[in-house]
Design a protein around this motif. Structure first.
Motif, PDB file in Angstrom:
ATOM      1  N   ASP A  51      -0.092  -0.799  -4.792  1.00 51.19           N
ATOM      2  CA  ASP A  51      -1.398  -0.144  -4.815  1.00 51.19           C
ATOM      3  C   ASP A  51      -1.253   1.352  -4.558  1.00 51.19           C
ATOM      4  OD1 ASP A  51      -4.464  -0.345  -4.573  1.00 51.19           O
ATOM      5  OD2 ASP A  51      -3.859   0.822  -2.812  1.00 51.19           O
ATOM      6  N   LYS A  89      -6.235   4.299  -8.706  1.00 49.31           N
ATOM      7  CA  LYS A  89      -7.694   4.454  -8.544  1.00 49.31           C
ATOM      8  C   LYS A  89      -8.142   5.843  -8.955  1.00 49.31           C
ATOM      9  CE  LYS A  89      -7.177   1.843  -4.246  1.00 49.31           C
ATOM     10  NZ  LYS A  89      -5.935   2.401  -3.720  1.00 49.31           N
ATOM     11  N   GLU A  92       9.692  -7.515   6.509  1.00 47.30           N
ATOM     12  CA  GLU A  92       8.925  -8.321   7.473  1.00 47.30           C
ATOM     13  C   GLU A  92       7.572  -8.716   6.870  1.00 47.30           C
ATOM     14  OE1 GLU A  92       8.344  -6.522  11.386  1.00 47.30           O
ATOM     15  OE2 GLU A  92       6.559  -7.780  11.721  1.00 47.30           O
ATOM     16  N   PRO A 114      -0.472  -4.330   2.833  1.00 43.93           N
ATOM     17  CA  PRO A 114      -0.011  -3.479   3.932  1.00 43.93           C
ATOM     18  C   PRO A 114       0.884  -2.354   3.420  1.00 43.93           C
ATOM     19  CG  PRO A 114       1.268  -5.502   3.842  1.00 43.93           C
ATOM     20  CD  PRO A 114       0.151  -5.656   2.844  1.00 43.93           C
ATOM     21  N   LYS A 115       0.850  -1.240   4.125  1.00 46.00           N
ATOM     22  CA  LYS A 115       1.734  -0.125   3.770  1.00 46.00           C
ATOM     23  C   LYS A 115       2.884  -0.087   4.785  1.00 46.00           C
ATOM     24  CE  LYS A 115       2.690   4.381   4.999  1.00 46.00           C
ATOM     25  NZ  LYS A 115       2.823   4.962   6.356  1.00 46.00           N
ATOM     26  N   ALA A 116       4.111   0.079   4.273  1.00 46.79           N
ATOM     27  CA  ALA A 116       5.278   0.176   5.147  1.00 46.79           C
ATOM     28  C   ALA A 116       6.147   1.334   4.674  1.00 46.79           C
ATOM     29  CB  ALA A 116       6.070  -1.127   5.091  1.00 46.79           C
ATOM     30  N   PHE A 160      -3.504  -4.001   8.717  1.00 45.14           N
ATOM     31  CA  PHE A 160      -3.067  -3.828  10.109  1.00 45.14           C
ATOM     32  C   PHE A 160      -3.990  -2.866  10.859  1.00 45.14           C
ATOM     33  CE2 PHE A 160       1.471  -4.582   8.368  1.00 45.14           C
ATOM     34  CZ  PHE A 160       1.330  -5.953   8.479  1.00 45.14           C
ATOM     35  N   GLY A 161      -5.181  -2.629  10.305  1.00 46.87           N
ATOM     36  CA  GLY A 161      -6.124  -1.738  10.977  1.00 46.87           C
ATOM     37  C   GLY A 161      -5.735  -0.277  10.866  1.00 46.87           C
ATOM     38  N   HIS A 162      -4.982   0.055   9.816  1.00 49.30           N
ATOM     39  CA  HIS A 162      -4.470   1.407   9.588  1.00 49.30           C
ATOM     40  C   HIS A 162      -3.454   1.734  10.695  1.00 49.30           C
ATOM     41  CE1 HIS A 162      -4.356   5.175   7.494  1.00 49.30           C
ATOM     42  NE2 HIS A 162      -4.709   5.852   8.560  1.00 49.30           N
ATOM     43  N   SER A 202       9.337   1.763   5.902  1.00 45.23           N
ATOM     44  CA  SER A 202      10.764   1.460   6.033  1.00 45.23           C
ATOM     45  C   SER A 202      11.046   0.118   5.375  1.00 45.23           C
ATOM     46  CB  SER A 202      11.175   1.400   7.512  1.00 45.23           C
ATOM     47  OG  SER A 202      10.647   0.233   8.106  1.00 45.23           O
ATOM     48  N   GLY A 216       0.844  -1.191   0.000  1.00 42.73           N
ATOM     49  CA  GLY A 216       0.000   0.000   0.000  1.00 42.73           C
ATOM     50  C   GLY A 216       0.880   1.241   0.000  1.00 42.73           C
ATOM     51  N   THR A 217       0.299   2.379  -0.407  1.00 37.70           N
ATOM     52  CA  THR A 217       1.128   3.597  -0.481  1.00 37.70           C
ATOM     53  C   THR A 217       0.426   4.848   0.068  1.00 37.70           C
ATOM     54  OG1 THR A 217       0.410   4.072  -2.751  1.00 37.70           O
ATOM     55  CG2 THR A 217       2.403   2.736  -2.501  1.00 37.70           C
ATOM     56  N   SER A 250      -5.816  -1.801   4.499  1.00 36.33           N
ATOM     57  CA  SER A 250      -5.585  -1.555   5.937  1.00 36.33           C
ATOM     58  C   SER A 250      -5.535  -2.874   6.716  1.00 36.33           C
ATOM     59  CB  SER A 250      -6.647  -0.624   6.521  1.00 36.33           C
ATOM     60  OG  SER A 250      -6.704   0.594   5.815  1.00 36.33           O
ATOM     61  N   ARG A 271       2.487  -9.471  13.148  1.00 35.83           N
ATOM     62  CA  ARG A 271       1.947  -8.902  11.904  1.00 35.83           C
ATOM     63  C   ARG A 271       1.984  -9.925  10.771  1.00 35.83           C
ATOM     64  NH1 ARG A 271       1.413  -2.929  11.884  1.00 35.83           N
ATOM     65  NH2 ARG A 271       1.945  -2.298  13.981  1.00 35.83           N
ATOM     66  N   TYR A 323      -3.811   9.779  -3.222  1.00 37.58           N
ATOM     67  CA  TYR A 323      -2.724   9.640  -2.240  1.00 37.58           C
ATOM     68  C   TYR A 323      -1.601  10.660  -2.441  1.00 37.58           C
ATOM     69  CZ  TYR A 323      -4.924   5.049  -1.355  1.00 37.58           C
ATOM     70  OH  TYR A 323      -5.800   4.028  -1.078  1.00 37.58           O
TER      71      TYR A 323
HETATM   72  P1  NAP Z   1      -2.102  -0.609   7.180  1.00 38.87           P
HETATM   73  O1  NAP Z   1      -1.340  -1.199   6.063  1.00 38.87           O
HETATM   74  O2  NAP Z   1      -3.161  -1.393   7.848  1.00 38.87           O
HETATM   75  O3  NAP Z   1      -1.119  -0.100   8.315  1.00 38.87           O
HETATM   76  C1  NAP Z   1      -0.065   0.769   8.058  1.00 38.87           C
HETATM   77  C2  NAP Z   1       0.637   1.012   9.390  1.00 38.87           C
HETATM   78  O4  NAP Z   1       1.286  -0.193   9.787  1.00 38.87           O
HETATM   79  C3  NAP Z   1       1.699   2.080   9.285  1.00 38.87           C
HETATM   80  O5  NAP Z   1       1.670   2.822  10.485  1.00 38.87           O
HETATM   81  C4  NAP Z   1       2.990   1.265   9.180  1.00 38.87           C
HETATM   82  O6  NAP Z   1       4.095   1.914   9.752  1.00 38.87           O
HETATM   83  C5  NAP Z   1       2.653   0.072  10.040  1.00 38.87           C
HETATM   84  N1  NAP Z   1       3.466  -1.081   9.642  1.00 38.87           N
HETATM   85  C6  NAP Z   1       3.542  -1.662   8.427  1.00 38.87           C
HETATM   86  N2  NAP Z   1       4.354  -2.724   8.453  1.00 38.87           N
HETATM   87  C7  NAP Z   1       4.831  -2.810   9.716  1.00 38.87           C
HETATM   88  C8  NAP Z   1       5.721  -3.693  10.371  1.00 38.87           C
HETATM   89  N3  NAP Z   1       6.248  -4.729   9.730  1.00 38.87           N
HETATM   90  N4  NAP Z   1       5.984  -3.470  11.709  1.00 38.87           N
HETATM   91  C9  NAP Z   1       5.417  -2.438  12.364  1.00 38.87           C
HETATM   92  N5  NAP Z   1       4.570  -1.567  11.804  1.00 38.87           N
HETATM   93  C10 NAP Z   1       4.271  -1.746  10.480  1.00 38.87           C
HETATM   94  O7  NAP Z   1      -2.780   0.782   6.732  1.00 38.87           O
HETATM   95  P2  NAP Z   1      -3.214   1.505   5.418  1.00 38.87           P
HETATM   96  O8  NAP Z   1      -2.100   2.266   4.855  1.00 38.87           O
HETATM   97  O9  NAP Z   1      -4.477   2.224   5.754  1.00 38.87           O
HETATM   98  O10 NAP Z   1      -3.656   0.343   4.398  1.00 38.87           O
HETATM   99  C11 NAP Z   1      -2.785  -0.236   3.461  1.00 38.87           C
HETATM  100  C12 NAP Z   1      -3.043   0.256   2.048  1.00 38.87           C
HETATM  101  O11 NAP Z   1      -4.361  -0.043   1.624  1.00 38.87           O
HETATM  102  C13 NAP Z   1      -2.972   1.783   1.882  1.00 38.87           C
HETATM  103  O12 NAP Z   1      -1.651   2.257   1.976  1.00 38.87           O
HETATM  104  C14 NAP Z   1      -3.644   1.950   0.566  1.00 38.87           C
HETATM  105  O13 NAP Z   1      -2.770   1.617  -0.498  1.00 38.87           O
HETATM  106  C15 NAP Z   1      -4.793   0.953   0.697  1.00 38.87           C
HETATM  107  N6  NAP Z   1      -6.051   1.561   1.197  1.00 38.87           N
HETATM  108  C16 NAP Z   1      -7.109   1.627   0.347  1.00 38.87           C
HETATM  109  C17 NAP Z   1      -8.305   2.205   0.770  1.00 38.87           C
HETATM  110  C18 NAP Z   1      -9.465   2.250  -0.177  1.00 38.87           C
HETATM  111  O14 NAP Z   1     -10.464   2.940   0.122  1.00 38.87           O
HETATM  112  N7  NAP Z   1      -9.408   1.574  -1.277  1.00 38.87           N
HETATM  113  C19 NAP Z   1      -8.426   2.721   2.064  1.00 38.87           C
HETATM  114  C20 NAP Z   1      -7.332   2.615   2.905  1.00 38.87           C
HETATM  115  C21 NAP Z   1      -6.157   2.019   2.469  1.00 38.87           C
HETATM  116  P3  NAP Z   1       5.291   2.490   8.838  1.00 38.87           P
HETATM  117  O15 NAP Z   1       4.631   3.347   7.808  1.00 38.87           O
HETATM  118  O16 NAP Z   1       6.118   3.218   9.839  1.00 38.87           O
HETATM  119  O17 NAP Z   1       6.018   1.322   8.237  1.00 38.87           O
END
Ligand code: NAP
Length: 280
Positions: A47, A76, A247, A237-239, A192-194, A241, A19-20, A190, A220, A52
């Protein structure tokens, strides 16, 4: 890295992608390094969205030296741009920002006020002109999908990208079964629950750690393996680093036992079907 079919006639895509959203908010060099490490470790599904901010240009820098065929790039269109003409213009803008000739898949970010017929016609035009290889939707509930398939026909919708994490399993009631019946990939956003991953001190957090310990894995990774336990689901998932990206990628090879899946199912119950589909 396991792969999953992306729609009925789609290619095999890495089960864990990247994710980005908000990737452009931190250190740009670290973000580029995270994407590159992610790709090196098999997370070739990337993605993004016009929504974004500067994520698309960050991706462009990360992938500049790479063969385009190794990547599965998804972007998108915002509902406010999803008219017949607006969708095409938005796609061309995303391609310029990504410095790419085509997208592997292009999604309607959520349902807005333009008739679905218009957006679908634009998607089909983009497929015909080679600017996208496939199209899909995001945040569509099963009744929206019913309408969409009536308009587009079977075999056209590549994916539905929806909110899915341990503490939000609403899609399991109707969306996942619908997608499985119609050969549509489910992409868990999301995962990881965002910013709300279960705390290590919670009952669920302890369970994740105990299962992780058995595999020399992390909580995770276990969460991602649980979410992608069925063949129709991929996760993004979005990362920000390289360490986090590496991981997350390792979860693409982790397979949980039936007993572990049952334990997690109990620790993070699905709950009753909500009236509307939850989204961020
Ligand atoms: P997520 O992936 O659930 O969580 C991201 C969080 O997890 C960030 O704080 C990240 O920290 C942390 N994280 C990731 N890998 C980790 C690891 N190995 N250890 C510890 N922490 C970790 O949240 P999200 O960004 O909301 O969702 C993922 C992607 O889904 C988005 O980026 C986007 O591309 C997509 N999305 C789509 C929609 C839609 O409406 N279609 C809505 C939301 C999201 P760091 O950044 O510090 O690594």
């Amino acid at each position: 890295m396991q792969t999953r079919k992306f729609g009925t006639n789609g290619p095999d895509v890495s089960v864990i992608g990247q994710g980005t959203w908000y990737l452009d908010h931190g250190d740009r060099k670290a973000a580029i390094a995270a994407l590159r490490r992610g790709i090196e470790t098999g997370m070739t599904h990337i993605d993004t969205a016009e929504m974004y901010g500067d994520a698309e240009p960050v991706i462009a820098d990360a992938i500049a030296e790479l063969p385009r065929e190794m990547l599965f790039l998804v972007s998108k269109v915002l509902p406010s741009n999803a008219s017949r003409r607006g969708t095409v213009t938005a796609c061309e803008r995303s391609l310029r920002r990504l410095k790419a000739d085509y997208l592997n898949c292009y999604l309607l970010h959520w349902r807005g006020s333009y008739p679905l017929e218009e957006t679908v016609a634009a998607f089909e035009e983009l497929v015909a002109s080679g600017k996208i290889r496939s199209w899909g939707v995001s945040n569509f509930d099963s009744d929206d999908l019913d309408e969409l398939v009536d308009i587009a026909g079977e075999g056209k919708i590549a994916c539905n990208q929806v909110l899915y994490h341990l503490q939000e399993r609403a899609i399991e009631h109707a969306v996942v079964p619908w997608c499985e019946r119609h050969g549509v990939a489910v992409v868990a956003y999301s995962p990881f629950g965002h910013n709300d991953f279960p705390s290590p001190r919670s009952k669920g957090g302890e369970m994740l750690q105990a299962i992780a310990d058995a595999y020399k894995a992390t909580p995770r990774q276990v969460a991602l393996a649980f979410l992608t336990r069925t063949a129709s689901v991929l996760a993004i998932p979005k990362a920000s680093s390289a360490e986090h990206a590496a991981e997350n990628a390792r979860a693409g090879d982790l397979k949980l036992s039936e007993v572990e899946i049952a334990a997690l199912d109990k620790a993070f119950p699905r709950g009753p079907k909500p009236r509307g589909l939850p989204m961020l």
